[in-house]
Enzyme design. Structure first.
Site, PDB file in Angstrom:
ATOM      1  N   ASP A  33      -0.381  10.349  -7.498  1.00 38.81           N
ATOM      2  CA  ASP A  33      -0.663  10.047  -6.097  1.00 38.81           C
ATOM      3  C   ASP A  33       0.609   9.727  -5.318  1.00 38.81           C
ATOM      4  O   ASP A  33       0.548   9.105  -4.252  1.00 38.81           O
ATOM      5  CB  ASP A  33      -1.631   8.854  -5.999  1.00 38.81           C
ATOM      6  CG  ASP A  33      -3.009   9.285  -5.520  1.00 38.81           C
ATOM      7  OD1 ASP A  33      -3.242  10.499  -5.429  1.00 38.81           O
ATOM      8  OD2 ASP A  33      -3.846   8.412  -5.243  1.00 38.81           O
ATOM      9  N   ASP A  76     -12.033  -1.356 -11.549  1.00 43.25           N
ATOM     10  CA  ASP A  76     -12.339  -1.500 -12.970  1.00 43.25           C
ATOM     11  C   ASP A  76     -13.454  -2.510 -13.195  1.00 43.25           C
ATOM     12  O   ASP A  76     -14.382  -2.273 -13.972  1.00 43.25           O
ATOM     13  CB  ASP A  76     -11.072  -1.899 -13.731  1.00 43.25           C
ATOM     14  CG  ASP A  76     -10.288  -3.003 -13.028  1.00 43.25           C
ATOM     15  OD1 ASP A  76     -10.795  -3.564 -12.033  1.00 43.25           O
ATOM     16  OD2 ASP A  76      -9.166  -3.304 -13.478  1.00 43.25           O
TER      17      ASP A  76
END
Length: 689
Positions: free
Chosen positions: A270, A423
């Site tokens: 990214d 997460d």
């Protein structure tokens, strides 16, 4: 007390023969004896001895004065050096107000800092009042009744200051002390509940160690390998502008012991820096030429940070051919046997959705900051994660060094970009759908800790802001879910409220606000066992999983209270969706690796074969650019205004405590204030580039 030399001379004891003996160089005692010699005290011989003793005394005094002067000069030099360092910090450093997020500057940061400044200003005024009262003979160990009696007798007060101080005592007794004492008692109750939770976790950890409980593969790992259990595994390495660590992470993953036909590696880049993109892409191509099954992916639209990156990768058409996915952040270096130790746990265990390995740190002994982080994370993995996995089959996914069953991810709804803790979000949703988790404490994956306070501070802000965002979003889903009441209570009260909200709240409020305020409002008090004994006991329990760090138990306690400012600020931002709630800053990496791992990777890394003698100009240019990047760049410091303001608040309260002779409170406030001062001046950890 022995008579002095001058006294004997003034009394004129000439008829009595005496000898003055100096028993030690400090001239602490004079011993008188009656010798047999017929010498007069005023004789010539006596005058010589007296002169000799006087010279000895002079030399002793001169030596002591020289030693004292040396000590004073060294102290003065150290103080001037410290003052010079502080001056240079303020002259060359940047404040934490120099943020790239203008919304945060105009809302959370300025208001929170302003409140602390007001408290500091008020505390300085109150300290001035108390010092004047102290010199007037009004002591601070009086009870409320005595203060009332003093105020009701106006004859005893003379002057404007006396009247003002009497009014102040009346106000603090009747109006300030009751609410402050109530808030203190409430925080003490929360403190005791959280300490009880920490004690239960430690008891569970002791039980696991005593019974030697650990997850095992049903058929035995050797039998599984012999039977050829090698399902298709997708390995993902999300990264963003992390050119310090991309080579070692890609090399470690490409050297995993797993059949290449059953393994696909996705490098999810990214990065918005073209140079970094080129370097990572070249590294992937190099491993492709060496036979690794690896692909490079770069998003054009970079929305959703890490969650958006993972979500985009899971939408690829070839993902349906894989049963499991393993995720490693850019600074993680799994050992070659990582998959062979984790994936077999899924065999014949269809309810298992996640296998998480623990982290180990290549730079845990780099500086004081990394040592303190190692204490905290060792307790998190070995106690919190392991106990929750054994007794509840649930814990928060750590975002990396884990293997997911892709079916569990899909049933939970996949990766969502709604929080900065994607997460934890996916773990909670998978738990609500009935999936179980396993934590392997004996399987380690190496990574690195933030070495600068700036990087660690931003990491902790994200880790404590995200859970509050998630709690607001998933609370209705938890209530409506079909899991048991016990599991719902564990998620709401223990996992979110107690460990994510109450812990930073009471830690900041009790030790950084209420405790110093009780020094200026002595009618509200905190007992010594709250200030010292229970925090020391909890710190001792926290340090048990890392026994080599025991000498750092006091700095650990002080530093955790210092970090409560950042955690409290992040918790408030996430809970009320303020400006900095969705701030995401990639943690700075230094690219450290253990020497043994690097040698192993060099030995296993396939060497490319050249078929021609044409010079590789691209490789030469790449090498030169890397050499230019390795040149040391100028580092700078940051000045953290909130920490500095709280440092002066606590030091002011310690001065007030010294006047009232409160021993344990004075030492705690003094050392805690010094801890805030060191952190506020960025004197802990490495500096940033």
């Amino acid at each position: 007390m022995a008579p002095s030399f001058d006294w004997w001379a003034k009394e004129g004891h000439r008829g009595t023969p005496v000898v003055v003996k100096m028993e030690n160089p400090n001239w602490s005692m004079l011993e008188l004896e009656n010798p047999n010699e017929e010498e007069d005290f005023g004789s010539i011989n006596g005058n010589k001895k007296r002169g000799k003793n006087a010279k000895q005394i002079t030399w002793v005094l001169l030596l002591k004065a020289h030693k004292a002067a040396g000590c004073l000069s060294s102290i003065a030099t150290a103080m001037f050096g410290l003052a010079g360092a502080v001056r240079r910090r303020f002259a060359a450093g940047k404040t934490d107000a120099d943020s790239e997020n203008p919304i945060e500057n105009s809302t959370v940061r300025s208001r929170f800092y302003s409140c602390i400044k007001v408290l500091l200003f008020v505390s300085i005024l109150m300290l001035g009042f108390e010092i004047m009262a102290y010199y007037k003979g009004w002591h601070f160990d009086s009870t409320r009744l005595e203060f009332k009696r003093l105020i009701l007798r106006p004859i005893g007060f003379k002057g404007f200051f006396d009247w003002v101080y009497s009014r102040w005592v009346l106000i603090r007794v009747d109006y300030l002390a009751p609410p402050l004492q109530f808030l203190a008692n409430a925080c003490v109750v929360l403190f005791l509940i959280q300490s009880a939770d920490r004690l239960v976790l430690c008891l569970g950890w002791f039980w696991i160690r005593f019974k030697k409980i650990k997850p095992v593969v049903k058929d035995g790992i050797k039998d599984v390998e012999a039977g050829g259990y090698f399902p298709n595994v997708l390995v993902q390495i999300p990264m963003c502008n992390e050119k310090e660590v991309y080579q070692q992470s890609i090399a470690a993953v490409c050297n995993l012991d797993w059949p290449k036909s059953n393994l696909l590696i996705q490098v999810l880049d990214d990065s918005d820096d073209p140079t970094t993109q080129m370097l990572i892409k070249d590294e992937v191509q190099k491993w492709q030429q060496n036979g690794a099954h690896i692909v490079y992916r770069h998003r054009v639209i970079r929305d959703g940070y890490k969650a958006g990156n993972l979500k985009s990768a899971m939408n690829c058409s070839y993902v349906k051919d894989y049963e499991f996915v393993s995720i490693f952040d850019a600074d993680f270096q799994p050992t070659p046997d990582f998959l062979t130790k984790t994936v077999p746990h899924f065999k014949d265990n269809e309810e298992l959705g996640l296998v998480q390995a623990r982290w180990s740190f290549v730079n845990k002994d780099e500086n004081l900051l990394t040592r303190l982080q190692n204490i905290n994370l060792s307790f998190h993995f070995e106690v919190e994660q392991q106990v929750n996995a054994v007794f509840i089959n649930f814990f928060g996914f750590n975002g990396t060094a884990g293997v997911w069953r892709i079916k569990a991810l899909e049933e939970a709804g996949g990766w969502l970009e709604r929080t900065t803790v994607e997460d934890m979000d996916i773990a909670v949703r998978a738990h609500l759908h009935g999936w179980k988790f396993i934590f392997l404490n004996d399987v380690e994956c190496q990574c690195e800790l933030p070495e600068s306070y700036e990087a660690y501070r931003k990491q902790q802000h994200r880790w404590h802001s995200g859970p509050m965002q998630l709690f607001r979003l998933c609370l209705p889903d938890i209530i409506r879910s079909k899991i048991s009441i016990w599991k719902k209570a564990n998620l709401i009260f223990l996992f979110f409220l107690l460990r994510k909200l109450i812990l930073p709240f009471y830690s900041f409020t009790l030790f950084c606000i209420i405790l110093p305020m009780t020094m200026f409002v002595p009618e509200a008090e905190l007992p010594a066992w709250v200030v010292c004994y229970i925090p020391a006991t909890m710190s001792f329990l926290n340090i048990l999983p890392a026994p080599k760090s025991f000498p750092f138990i006091v700095p650990y306690l002080l530093f955790e209270n210092t970090m409560s400012v950042t955690k409290f600020n992040a918790m408030i931002s996430g809970l009320f969706q303020l400006g900095s709630a969705y701030e995401w800053v990639v943690t700075k990496k230094s690219g450290r690796s253990s020497e043994g791992d690097l040698l192993a990777l060099v030995e296993k890394e396939p060497k490319p074969q050249r078929t021609t003698s044409v010079p590789n100009f691209d490789a030469i240019e790449k090498e030169e650019s890397l050499q230019r990047q390795k040149k040391p760049r100028k580092k700078h410091n940051r000045i953290y205004t909130k920490e500095l303001a709280l440092a002066f608040l606590l030091l002011t309260a310690s001065a007030r405590s010294l006047l009232s002779a409160q021993g344990i409170h004075f030492y705690f406030l003094l050392f805690q204030g010094v801890s805030f001062l060191l952190v506020g001046l960025d004197l802990i950890g490495e500096q940033v580039q």
